[in-house]
Design a protein around this motif. Structure first.
Motif, PDB file in Angstrom:
ATOM      1  N   LEU A 146       0.830  -1.212   0.000  1.00 44.82           N
ATOM      2  CA  LEU A 146       0.000   0.000   0.000  1.00 44.82           C
ATOM      3  C   LEU A 146       0.864   1.260   0.000  1.00 44.82           C
ATOM      4  N   ARG A 147       1.939   1.213   0.794  1.00 40.74           N
ATOM      5  CA  ARG A 147       2.855   2.356   0.800  1.00 40.74           C
ATOM      6  C   ARG A 147       3.505   2.539  -0.578  1.00 40.74           C
ATOM      7  N   ALA A 148       3.853   1.396  -1.213  1.00 37.28           N
ATOM      8  CA  ALA A 148       4.549   1.454  -2.500  1.00 37.28           C
ATOM      9  C   ALA A 148       3.671   2.044  -3.602  1.00 37.28           C
ATOM     10  N   LEU A 184      -0.083   5.120  -0.829  1.00 37.66           N
ATOM     11  CA  LEU A 184      -0.757   5.482   0.426  1.00 37.66           C
ATOM     12  C   LEU A 184       0.290   5.966   1.426  1.00 37.66           C
ATOM     13  N   ASP A 185       0.173   7.214   1.875  1.00 34.00           N
ATOM     14  CA  ASP A 185       1.205   7.769   2.743  1.00 34.00           C
ATOM     15  C   ASP A 185       1.066   7.270   4.176  1.00 34.00           C
ATOM     16  N   ARG A 186       2.030   7.695   5.011  1.00 39.78           N
ATOM     17  CA  ARG A 186       2.039   7.245   6.412  1.00 39.78           C
ATOM     18  C   ARG A 186       0.775   7.671   7.155  1.00 39.78           C
ATOM     19  N   ARG A 187       0.319   8.895   6.880  1.00 38.15           N
ATOM     20  CA  ARG A 187      -0.893   9.381   7.540  1.00 38.15           C
ATOM     21  C   ARG A 187      -2.087   8.484   7.180  1.00 38.15           C
ATOM     22  N   GLY A 188      -2.145   8.057   5.913  1.00 40.96           N
ATOM     23  CA  GLY A 188      -3.231   7.176   5.485  1.00 40.96           C
ATOM     24  C   GLY A 188      -3.170   5.822   6.159  1.00 40.96           C
ATOM     25  N   ALA A 208       2.889   2.627  10.349  1.00 38.28           N
ATOM     26  CA  ALA A 208       3.345   3.731   9.504  1.00 38.28           C
ATOM     27  C   ALA A 208       4.860   3.742   9.347  1.00 38.28           C
ATOM     28  N   ARG A 209       5.574   3.171  10.318  1.00 37.59           N
ATOM     29  CA  ARG A 209       7.027   3.210  10.286  1.00 37.59           C
ATOM     30  C   ARG A 209       7.645   1.994   9.585  1.00 37.59           C
TER      31      ARG A 209
END
Length: 845
Positions: free
Chosen positions: A750-752, A755-759, A834-835
């Motif tokens: 999802l990050r890739a 979708l950002d950390r906040r999301g 998120a991390r």
């Protein structure tokens, strides 16, 4: 396999920490309760032994064979005291007389704990010049004449009274002013428990609490070399009728047993709440081990492939649980000892228990360890069994499917049967005279049924939140899908919170209904503006009614007096009222007849239940035999529906009073010209000498008193149930944290794709929020249902004015707290998600 199991424990320390905390909290509650109750019991037992150190044999009234309700049939006389003192084995004989004595502090407030505010005699020998070994003087001298008193040292310390001060007090209503001549020390149990003890000279005490020349007890000390048993045998030869001799050892043992019995209720309640916390913890443990097993599917399959049997795989998972339970049990026991010590210190500072060491019994240690281990192993057994059933080839090929349709159908069928049977039992219990046991069984079945059905319920209820979640775009949609992806996991997480909120909501609904019912009963039954009674509800002096009746502000009064009488071979109580004024002060629901004729002394009014049991109708006549041996005849002039404030046989005081050995009022009803108000109440209190022992209450005061008591009880229960809610919070955190770990590859993907950390954080938080609200909705719904059902039982048990009241404000607060639980529980897992390094997560298998 043992090494493998232990390696897995150390490999998953962080994941098992929350599970360990859940078990630890429950075990700490159990061990803390056991330590605290053992400490208190031992302290009071030692205090009892000290309190009876000067008593080898006690002569006291034995009314066990007296007619029911007849009181003392044979008081202990001065002659018996003298004969006891002349026995060859008796070193001394002390006459004892005691009763209620309310002491006011310097601010005019009642000192002590109401029922523990006692008065007694200082027995100074036959000539009145000796000393009483029970009460050594710390300062000053013993009371020797009317108007003199001595105070126990603890009371003197907390009130600031000293020798020479004048104190205000009351025995049965009128205010008395007495001079403090001394301060004494005592090991009396009521003083150790926070009460007060005021000593009078012997003659004054007899006049106040008995009759001149009479005692309630004789305490004998034995000569050196004479045993308590030998002295008792001598005493039994001179015992008057309806008296018994008891050794000092038995007195101490009996008091100790009474204390243990009174402690058992509190102990049972605390252990019940500890059980609830542990029960909630079972869901967390089962959830944790289910997820751990799922994450190690390939590892367990490989063990099966290299020769491990199903039993060995099951055993390896149970060994992990055993290790976790042992560590959690030991830590919980240590924490519980700290809790017990803290409670002892807290209660000690309140002055409600004697001093003593902390008691840690071997059974407490064993119980703590057994509870921790057994709960953990039992909760891990089902995941272990599932792990052993995984086919090695399917597991290594990652094709092991979730629960089959057949297993879900079986689960839902069982859940529906349990829930249906439970609901039917609860509904049936509401129509029964004594439905407590069926209702308890039904509630348990319904709760289990709903728990089993929770995976089925999760989909439609969580789907109902879809419109709101869409507002959060992709994060909201993903959160909803994650919440319903594994219904069993979601259900187990939500169920932990559901149980706590079910209990909290049910108790709140019941408490509000009881409060409303009492308010309604008071307003429907009383026309009086005020009720006057003693603070501990002991009898009032008739002088109180005379003082009130002489006031210009008071238009009508009626003292309520109780006296036993024999009717048709049974002992019943007649309640005396002022027949001329009671109609202005009380409003009863008459089914037939009324107050007319009551003031003539020939008629009575009877509640319908008593009339039915006696076979009486309107106009029926019956004979009564009073306690003084005289007889009288009454006819039934009215039949009314009784309630908690008024029931039984009501007669005119003119008929009742002449037959009472000692005239006393249980309560006085009063009506005033201007109705209830602050100025009128102040005038009534002033007329009664601003007496702290007398309660002058209007309907609002009665309601507020009940409300305060209910609020105190609710707050205590909320505090105890908070343990279960804390455990549920740990469960949500644990589930989310392990879910994040399990979905690491997915989160990385999802990050890739953008979708950002906040999301990511928002997705995890919304998932947690949805699960918590799901548990909250179920808990509140069940709590309201159980509250309604319990209310029906309460109404059937006598409080027919009970009204179902839904406290919408509190219910909204509970739902908001469930949402808050979800938000707080998600903070750490969301931050962890998120991390995650997206590339490392994508590479993870």
């Amino acid at each position: 396999m043992l090494r493998t199991a232990l390696r897995n424990v150390f490999a998953h320390k962080a994941r098992l920490l929350m599970t360990m905390l859940a078990v630890l909290l429950g075990v700490a509650f159990v061990s803390g309760t056991l330590v605290f109750t053992s400490t208190i019991s031992e302290a009071f037992h030692k205090s009892s032994q000290k309190g009876f150190a000067h008593v080898d044999v006690s002569v006291r009234q034995d009314n066990s064979d007296a007619p029911e309700g007849r009181g003392s049939v044979s008081p202990i006389s001065q002659r018996t005291l003298e004969r006891a003192g002349d026995l060859p084995g008796a070193k001394s004989a002390t006459g004892v007389v005691s009763g209620f004595a309310a002491l006011s502090d310097k601010d005019g407030k009642l000192v002590g704990d109401g029922f523990s505010t006692n008065g007694a005699n200082y027995y100074a020998g036959d000539n009145g010049q000796g000393t009483d070994p029970r009460y050594p003087m710390k300062s000053g001298k013993a009371p020797r004449a009317p108007g003199q008193v001595a105070l126990d040292a603890k009371t003197a310390e907390r009130t600031g009274y000293k020798v020479g001060d004048t104190v205000r007090m009351s025995i049965d209503g009128p205010v008395r002013e007495e001079k403090v001549t001394g301060v004494f020390t005592t090991d009396a149990g009521n003083v150790a428990a926070g009460g007060t003890l005021v000593l009078f000279d012997n003659a004054s005490a007899q006049k106040l609490f008995a009759k001149p020349g009479e005692y309630t007890e004789i305490a004998l000390a034995a000569q050196q070399g004479v045993s308590q048993t030998a002295l008792k045998q001598q005493v039994e030869k001179i015992l008057p009728a309806h008296a018994e001799a008891v050794t000092g050892k038995k007195l101490a043992d009996d008091e100790s047993k009474t204390i243990e019995s009174s402690m058992s209720g509190m102990k049972t309640s605390l252990l019940a709440f500890a059980g609830i916390a542990l029960f909630v913890g079972i869901f967390i443990i089962a959830n944790t081990f289910t997820m751990l097993v799922a994450q190690r599917t390939k590892e367990l399959a490989l063990l099966r492939a290299v020769g491990a049997s199903r039993r060995q795989v099951t055993r390896s998972v149970l060994i992990e649980a055993l290790a976790v339970g042992t560590v959690a049990g030991l830590a919980g026991m240590a924490a519980g000892i700290g809790i017990g010590a803290a409670l002892r210190t807290l209660v000690g500072k309140m002055g409600t228990m004697p001093s003593g060491p902390l008691v840690i019994e071997p059974s407490t240690v064993v119980t703590s360890l057994v509870v921790g281990v057994v709960v953990t192993v039992l909760a891990a057994w089902l995941p272990a069994r599932r792990a052993a059933k995984i086919p090695p080839v399917a597991a290594m090929g990652s094709v092991h499917a979730p629960a089959t349709t057949r297993s879900l159908v079986v689960r839902n069928t069982i859940g529906a049967l349990f829930a249906g049977a439970g609901a039917a039992l609860v509904l049936l219990a509401t129509s029964m005279d004594d439905g407590k046991a069926p209702m308890g069984l039904g509630a348990g079945l319904l709760l289990i049924g709903v728990f089993v059905l929770t995976p089925l319920l999760s989909r439609p209820l969580i789907a109902a939140a879809a419109p709101v979640l869409r507002m959060f775009n992709v994060s909201g949609k993903l959160a909803r899908q994650n919440a319903v992806r594994n219904p069993r996991r979601t259900a187990a997480t939500a169920s932990a919170l559901m149980i706590g909120l079910t209990l909290i909501t049910g108790l709140t609904v019941i408490a509000n209904g009881v409060q409303k019912g009492i308010d309604k009963m008071a307003s429907d039954s009383l026309k009086a503006d005020y009720t006057i009674s003693m603070a501990n509800y002991t009898p009032l002096s008739p002088d109180v009614d005379k003082k009130l009746s002489s006031m210009d502000e008071v238009t009508a009064t009626s003292p309520l007096r109780n006296t036993p009488a024999e009717i048709d071979g049974d002992t019943e109580y007649l309640t005396g009222v002022n027949g001329a004024t009671i109609g202005k002060l009380a409003s009863l629901d008459f089914r037939q007849g009324g107050w007319a004729g009551l003031s003539g002394g020939k008629k009575v009014v009877v509640d319908t239940e008593t009339a039915k049991s006696k076979g009486w109708k309107l106009g029926s006549t019956f004979e009564v035999a009073y306690d003084d041996g005289k007889k009288g005849t009454f006819s039934v002039g009215g039949l009314y529906k009784g309630n908690q404030m008024m029931k039984g046989i009501l007669a005119d005081n003119a008929s009742v009073t002449p037959h009472m050995a000692k005239v006393a009022d249980m309560q006085i009803l009063a009506k005033t010209k201007d109705g209830a108000g602050a100025k009128v109440k102040e005038a009534l209190n002033k007329q009664l000498g601003n007496n702290p022992a007398v309660l002058v209450q209007d309907k609002k005061d009665v309601s507020e008193g009940v409300s305060q008591m209910i609020s105190l009880m609710l707050n205590m229960l909320y505090g105890l149930l908070a343990m279960a809610v804390i455990v549920a919070v740990l469960g949500v955190i644990n589930t989310l944290a392990m879910s994040v770990f399990e979905r690491g590859q997915e989160i990385g993907m999802l990050r890739a794709i953008g979708l950002d950390r906040r999301g990511i954080k928002r997705m995890v938080r919304l998932e947690s929020l949805v699960i918590s609200l799901f548990g909250g909705v179920l808990g509140i719904g069940l709590g309201v249902f159980f509250g309604w059902a319990a209310g029906e039982l309460i109404a059937g048990a006598g409080l027919d004015t009970y009204t179902l009241v839904l406290p919408w404000g509190r219910l909204g607060l509970f739902l908001a707290l469930a949402a808050l639980v979800g938000v707080l529980a998600s903070l750490w897992p969301a931050r962890r998600a998120a991390r995650l390094n997206m590339l490392a997560a994508i590479k993870t298998e």
